[in-house]
Design an enzyme around this catalytic site. Sequence first.
Site: not given
Length: 720
Positions: A361, A397
């Site tokens: 993330d 990401e």
Amino acid sequence: MSPGVWKQIGEQAEVWPGRHEPLGATWTEEATNFAVHAPHATGVWVCLFDDADTGAGRETRYPLTERTLGTWHGALPGIAPGTRYGVRVDGPWDPAAGLRFNPAKLLLDPYTRAVSGTLTVDPAIYGADPQNPDLRSDLDSAPFVPRSVVVAPDHFDWGGERPKRRRWRDTVIYEMHVKGMTELHDRVPEHLRGTYGGLATPAVTDYLRDLGVTAVELLPVQQFLSEPAVTERGLTNYWGYNTIGFLAPHNAYSSSGERGEQVTEFKAMVKAFHDAGLEVFLDVVYNHTAEGGADGPTLSFRGIDDTGFYTRTTADGEAVYWDATGCGNTVDTNDPFALRLILDSLRYWAEEMQVDGFRFDLLSALSRTDRDVDMRSRFMAAVGQDPVLRNVKLIAEPWDATMDGYLVGQCPPPWVEWNDQYRDTIRDYWRGRSSGIRDVATRLAGSSDLYADDGRSPYASVNFVTAHDGFTMRDLVSYDHKHNEANGEGNRDGTDNNRSDNCGVEGPTDDPVIIARRRRRAANLMATLCLSNGVPMLTAGDERGRTQRGNNNAYCQDNDISWVDWRAEDAWLDVYEITKAALRLRREHPALRQRHWFEGRPTIVGGPKDVAWLHPEGREMAAPDWHDPALNTLGIFILGSPLRAPDRHGRQQSDRSFVLWFHSGPDPVDLLLPRNHWAHTGEVVLATDPAIEVGREVHAGETLTLPGPCVVVLREVRAT
């Protein structure tokens, strides 16, 4: 420490010297060693609790008097596995200098392997006096915070050799939530619904294997907490992007208990997936923690080494948090301890828990040097050279909450990336607002503009149309606007850039024409995703028509807004069958999942091109065609024999050739199938429009009519 706090903490006891490695609580039959890295502290205590519930348990305090290289340590004999504990740390209180020690706050051990209990919002969880942030609060937080758990080795039986990891080009990812996948599943035993054990049941593993995915990507399963602001609205953090325990499986997903049983249950889930031929990826959140901004609760890192763990900048002469995550704090991976904790955590999940890969993330927030994005940062270098981590699958990401953090196409090998440019281009194409067929072709072929220049392959692009964040596939074709009122933020949260289209009516409708249009478009999107070059990622329930009722930011909806609905009466089974058929074609035909870039030239001297782009008039696309704003139909010829990549023995691979047709226009179109030496006869093996019969034979020079927006796949029929 004030006398009042001493009294609240409880009794003292003797402790052995112990050792400073390993960090955390290490159990043996003789004693349990505790080691806490707090280099700027003046005192550290391990606090044990009896079996009573949070808030009522008797606390016994053990001072760690030994200090080695900034780590406080000691050993306690006779500690049973499952014992709950916390740490208290004393030291300077100087928030302006980034020092926030407060022994009145019970802290989670950063290296705990399991957590018991959860967070109750109360003024006592904050390190500072609620009325004066410059003053240290003497309120005892122990009754309101979760506790660490002593975990003993479980000697889990993995049942033989670890399965070999799949090649990226053979990988199909299914992103799902541990609880949401089974909470409503009628074929999962009731006591296992919403748990790791529920995911391990055949009802789940058989379904995924039958669908055709090869890997599950679990939304965060590291111990997380709900933000106080969310809790005060009567909601919870459902997604889990609010980590507090980097090595602990989230306790709420355990069906077997919170005293270490969740560790064994998690391993059993991984084994069940592996036995079904499925890899397990974790969505990991190391870029920030659940402690939030400077006004957030003191739960672990802030009370142990705040000045080292969080990235800071200076404002008005004070050290303040620098926030690249949008969550109040940013973990400083330039700090040796913070970096070590992340790496130790990753190795633990990869080795002890046998996880196959990680999706990071907000990777950009982790990859910074002096707050500047740096793909050669300490974090990236450490992961790249680590003998364990360099051999697991790494998914980025590639952005964070800042303008300079957008790095799509810039991560180094062997990282692969979520490709939001694929998402946006494909969404626009199927809603009739494409920026040009040339962009569509680039995304279908693997996004060479992003990944070819640094030697990476098409599989560096993780293609997705939806993810947990945003509309579901059904909502993408049913809503023009977000409907997030249930989140309690006045519908201000969530993106407004949905690139969606409601097909004529906002939200639910009984109109059969609109329903059919929506299902066709969803099938077109799913087929496109499954057949594009790169690694496809599906979002759980999209293949069945799961809806969040227009909520595009359901992070706090732990209810049927987010859970997968397994009832057949509302399922879009036609979309499911198209998805399954497309994934079967991808799996059975290496021509549809190649690792080399298409070059538009023969793979052997005198042979046909490896790829040819086709105009609906039956010819190859010419230069002006790529800039025709009215063109919304495109064909791709993909050569099957020989393929550019050899097999694992170095031999030429042979497959059938394919022609894939994509038509997003609202009106019918007549396709003239080209006369050439590529392929003379084909059969329809997939069609999203039921008017085009699967199994139908077609021939070069024939006209094939596409009645409306659809995807059609033709496979070469070879002469016998």
